[in-house]
Design a protein around this motif. Structure first.
Motif, PDB file in Angstrom:
ATOM      1  N   PRO A  71      10.664   8.093  -7.747  1.00 21.78           N
ATOM      2  CA  PRO A  71       9.518   7.298  -8.204  1.00 21.78           C
ATOM      3  C   PRO A  71       9.394   7.376  -9.729  1.00 21.78           C
ATOM      4  O   PRO A  71       9.671   8.401 -10.342  1.00 21.78           O
ATOM      5  N   LEU A  72       9.012   6.288 -10.358  1.00 22.63           N
ATOM      6  CA  LEU A  72       8.865   6.244 -11.808  1.00 22.63           C
ATOM      7  C   LEU A  72       7.567   6.932 -12.226  1.00 22.63           C
ATOM      8  O   LEU A  72       6.538   6.802 -11.564  1.00 22.63           O
ATOM      9  N   THR A  73       7.635   7.636 -13.319  1.00 26.08           N
ATOM     10  CA  THR A  73       6.444   8.293 -13.869  1.00 26.08           C
ATOM     11  C   THR A  73       5.926   7.463 -15.041  1.00 26.08           C
ATOM     12  O   THR A  73       6.569   6.505 -15.481  1.00 26.08           O
ATOM     13  N   MET A  88       0.824  -1.200   0.000  1.00 32.59           N
ATOM     14  CA  MET A  88       0.000   0.000   0.000  1.00 32.59           C
ATOM     15  C   MET A  88       0.863   1.257   0.000  1.00 32.59           C
ATOM     16  O   MET A  88       0.583   2.216  -0.709  1.00 32.59           O
ATOM     17  N   LEU A  89       1.921   1.264   0.778  1.00 33.34           N
ATOM     18  CA  LEU A  89       2.820   2.411   0.798  1.00 33.34           C
ATOM     19  C   LEU A  89       3.543   2.565  -0.535  1.00 33.34           C
ATOM     20  O   LEU A  89       3.777   3.685  -0.992  1.00 33.34           O
ATOM     21  N   ASP A  90       3.885   1.452  -1.152  1.00 33.13           N
ATOM     22  CA  ASP A  90       4.570   1.519  -2.439  1.00 33.13           C
ATOM     23  C   ASP A  90       3.647   2.060  -3.519  1.00 33.13           C
ATOM     24  O   ASP A  90       4.067   2.833  -4.377  1.00 33.13           O
ATOM     25  N   LEU A  91       2.375   1.674  -3.493  1.00 34.53           N
ATOM     26  CA  LEU A  91       1.432   2.194  -4.475  1.00 34.53           C
ATOM     27  C   LEU A  91       1.264   3.706  -4.333  1.00 34.53           C
ATOM     28  O   LEU A  91       1.149   4.421  -5.312  1.00 34.53           O
ATOM     29  N   ARG A  92       1.275   4.171  -3.102  1.00 39.28           N
ATOM     30  CA  ARG A  92       1.030   5.603  -2.871  1.00 39.28           C
ATOM     31  C   ARG A  92       2.296   6.440  -3.035  1.00 39.28           C
ATOM     32  O   ARG A  92       2.256   7.521  -3.613  1.00 39.28           O
ATOM     33  N   LEU A  96       9.543   1.496  -3.358  1.00 38.09           N
ATOM     34  CA  LEU A  96      10.466   0.549  -3.978  1.00 38.09           C
ATOM     35  C   LEU A  96      11.159   1.151  -5.199  1.00 38.09           C
ATOM     36  O   LEU A  96      12.340   0.907  -5.435  1.00 38.09           O
ATOM     37  N   ASP A  97      10.421   1.969  -5.988  1.00 39.21           N
ATOM     38  CA  ASP A  97      11.052   2.641  -7.124  1.00 39.21           C
ATOM     39  C   ASP A  97      12.103   3.637  -6.643  1.00 39.21           C
ATOM     40  O   ASP A  97      13.154   3.791  -7.268  1.00 39.21           O
ATOM     41  N   THR A  98      11.801   4.328  -5.559  1.00 40.24           N
ATOM     42  CA  THR A  98      12.763   5.281  -5.015  1.00 40.24           C
ATOM     43  C   THR A  98      14.023   4.563  -4.557  1.00 40.24           C
ATOM     44  O   THR A  98      15.132   5.043  -4.780  1.00 40.24           O
TER      45      THR A  98
END
Length: 112
Positions: free
Chosen positions: A93-95, A77-81, A85-87
């Motif tokens: 974060p990936l766009t 949930m934190l990764d979706l928001r 993980l991308d960071t």
């Protein structure tokens, strides 16, 4: 009045076993104290296995599995928001543009 011998504790802690056994053979008060200690030791030996054996193994496993599920869901949930993980992987974060989708000037996906 007869004075009770109080050497048992000091002999038990600080002396060797031969000296303790010699004193126990001579002293009636210390012999009674030693018998009490032996009874306590026997009781401890009797219940020692019950304390060593884990009683709630299934409950422990269930709690650990529940913890893994909650932590896994929380990270997802934190990764979706926030893109945690991308960071961690890429530094930011990936766009949508990074992922290869056609985007407009606002970063929204273009639909033809």
């Amino acid at each position: 009045m007869d004075k009770k011998c109080d050497k048992y504790e000091s002999l038990f802690i600080f002396s060797d076993e031969a000296t303790l056994n010699k004193h126990i053979a001579e002293c009636e008060d210390c012999r009674k104290e030693h018998e009490k200690m032996q009874r306590v030791s026997d009781l401890i030996q009797e219940v020692k296995d019950d304390y060593k054996r884990p009683k709630y193994r299934a409950l422990q496993v269930a709690c650990i599995l529940f913890l893994f599920m909650v932590c896994g869901a929380s990270i997802e949930m934190l990764d979706l928001r926030y893109g945690i993980l991308d960071t961690v992987k890429y530094g930011a974060p990936l766009t949508m543009e990074d992922l290869g989708f056609p985007t407009d000037s606002y970063g929204l996906i273009q639909v033809d």
